[in-house]
Design a protein around this motif. Structure first.
Motif, PDB file in Angstrom:
ATOM      1  N   ARG A 110       6.898  24.772 -26.329  1.00  0.00           N
ATOM      2  CA  ARG A 110       6.878  23.661 -26.757  1.00  0.00           C
ATOM      3  C   ARG A 110       7.383  22.559 -28.246  1.00  0.00           C
ATOM      4  O   ARG A 110       7.318  23.135 -28.914  1.00  0.00           O
TER       5      ARG A 110
ATOM      6  N   SER B  81       6.664  19.721 -31.061  1.00  0.00           N
ATOM      7  CA  SER B  81       5.609  18.941 -31.704  1.00  0.00           C
ATOM      8  C   SER B  81       6.434  17.315 -31.068  1.00  0.00           C
ATOM      9  O   SER B  81       7.047  17.271 -31.284  1.00  0.00           O
TER      10      SER B  81
ATOM     11  N   PHE C 115       2.012  14.427 -25.899  1.00  0.00           N
ATOM     12  CA  PHE C 115       2.496  13.613 -27.257  1.00  0.00           C
ATOM     13  C   PHE C 115       3.472  12.895 -26.300  1.00  0.00           C
ATOM     14  O   PHE C 115       3.676  12.919 -25.431  1.00  0.00           O
TER      15      PHE C 115
ATOM     16  N   GLN D 265       0.150  11.153 -30.776  1.00  0.00           N
ATOM     17  CA  GLN D 265      -0.405  12.887 -30.725  1.00  0.00           C
ATOM     18  C   GLN D 265      -1.796  12.474 -30.096  1.00  0.00           C
ATOM     19  O   GLN D 265      -2.486  11.190 -30.165  1.00  0.00           O
TER      20      GLN D 265
ATOM     21  N   HIS E 172      10.725  20.018 -22.603  1.00  0.00           N
ATOM     22  CA  HIS E 172      10.424  21.327 -23.560  1.00  0.00           C
ATOM     23  C   HIS E 172      11.753  22.187 -22.762  1.00  0.00           C
ATOM     24  O   HIS E 172      11.782  22.705 -23.032  1.00  0.00           O
TER      25      HIS E 172
ATOM     26  N   ASP F 112       6.372  15.356 -34.658  1.00  0.00           N
ATOM     27  CA  ASP F 112       8.037  15.196 -34.751  1.00  0.00           C
ATOM     28  C   ASP F 112       9.292  15.961 -34.562  1.00  0.00           C
ATOM     29  O   ASP F 112      10.003  14.954 -35.004  1.00  0.00           O
ATOM     30  N   ASP F 113       9.271  16.860 -34.186  1.00  0.00           N
ATOM     31  CA  ASP F 113      10.759  17.797 -33.710  1.00  0.00           C
ATOM     32  C   ASP F 113      10.585  17.035 -32.305  1.00  0.00           C
ATOM     33  O   ASP F 113      12.358  16.608 -32.891  1.00  0.00           O
TER      34      ASP F 113
ATOM     35  N   SER G  73       2.230  19.279 -26.200  1.00  0.00           N
ATOM     36  CA  SER G  73       3.117  19.033 -27.969  1.00  0.00           C
ATOM     37  C   SER G  73       2.755  20.845 -28.548  1.00  0.00           C
ATOM     38  O   SER G  73       1.741  21.092 -27.607  1.00  0.00           O
ATOM     39  N   ARG G  74       3.325  21.034 -29.178  1.00  0.00           N
ATOM     40  CA  ARG G  74       2.962  21.921 -29.892  1.00  0.00           C
ATOM     41  C   ARG G  74       1.432  22.020 -30.521  1.00  0.00           C
ATOM     42  O   ARG G  74       0.869  23.330 -31.091  1.00  0.00           O
ATOM     43  N   ASP G  75       1.004  20.866 -31.181  1.00  0.00           N
ATOM     44  CA  ASP G  75      -0.001  21.013 -32.001  1.00  0.00           C
ATOM     45  C   ASP G  75      -1.001  20.868 -30.156  1.00  0.00           C
ATOM     46  O   ASP G  75      -2.104  20.562 -31.780  1.00  0.00           O
TER      47      ASP G  75
END
Length: 184
Positions: free
Chosen positions: A151, A153, A178, A173, A110, A155-156, A137-139
């Motif tokens: 952050r 994800s 991640f 994840q 990040h 996928d990103d 992780s953004r999640d």
């Protein structure tokens, strides 16, 4: 590096063994190329916490950090044989084309995430080389690490690396982080 750098006055916190709950030495080593002739870079090496773990298993390990102060802190704790300290941004690495067999970043993706950085990694990691990324992780729930808005994800991050010519080999994840292994 991107949004921020880690405050050097808190550098000692980066040597806390509780960090292994986010990425263990074994998890990192199983994802990286290893061997006495292998050349690897730790991107955002900080105080050398993970650098120390990987160094005995590779020939050369470049500890790359944008902050000279982190390298000074690392020197005070002792830099292992085979580790070379490199002060540079990921977007401008002082390595030859294809020089690296692999690279890894733990909790720093990040900080350097940009098209220029990903293109640079594609330049310096040789064909078939691996890039291991473990990051916040953004999640995640945001209880540890940077704020959620800083952050990415899984996928990103996967999309970013694939756009630069990497292929995702393994993705995981986890509750707060991640784990992504991509091949060049």
């Amino acid at each position: 590096m991107g949004f921020h750098t880690f405050p050097t006055e808190r550098a000692e916190a980066l040597r806390d063994p509780s960090r292994y709950r986010f990425c263990s030495r074994e998890e990192l080593l199983e994802s990286l190329p290893t061997g006495p002739e292998t050349i690897v870079a730790d991107l955002g090496s900080g105080t050398g916490f993970y650098t120390d773990d990987v160094a005995p298993f590779v020939g050369t390990l470049y500890a790359v950090d944008v902050q000279d102060e982190m390298h000074e802190f690392y020197r005070e704790h002792g830099v292992p044989d085979g580790v070379e300290l490199v002060t540079a941004e990921v977007a401008s690495l002082p390595f030859d084309d294809g020089e690296l067999d692999g690279a890894f970043s733990t909790m720093t993706h990040h900080e350097y995430a940009s098209d220029d950085s990903f293109e640079e990694l594609a330049r310096v990691i040789g064909p078939g080389g691996r890039l291991v990324t473990v990051d916040w992780s953004r999640d995640g729930d945001g209880e540890s690490g940077p704020s959620l808005d800083e952050r990415f994800s899984l996928d990103d991050a996967t999309d970013q690396l694939e756009a630069a010519g990497f292929t995702a080999e393994s993705t995981r994840q986890r509750p707060e982080t991640f784990h992504l292994v991509a091949r060049r």
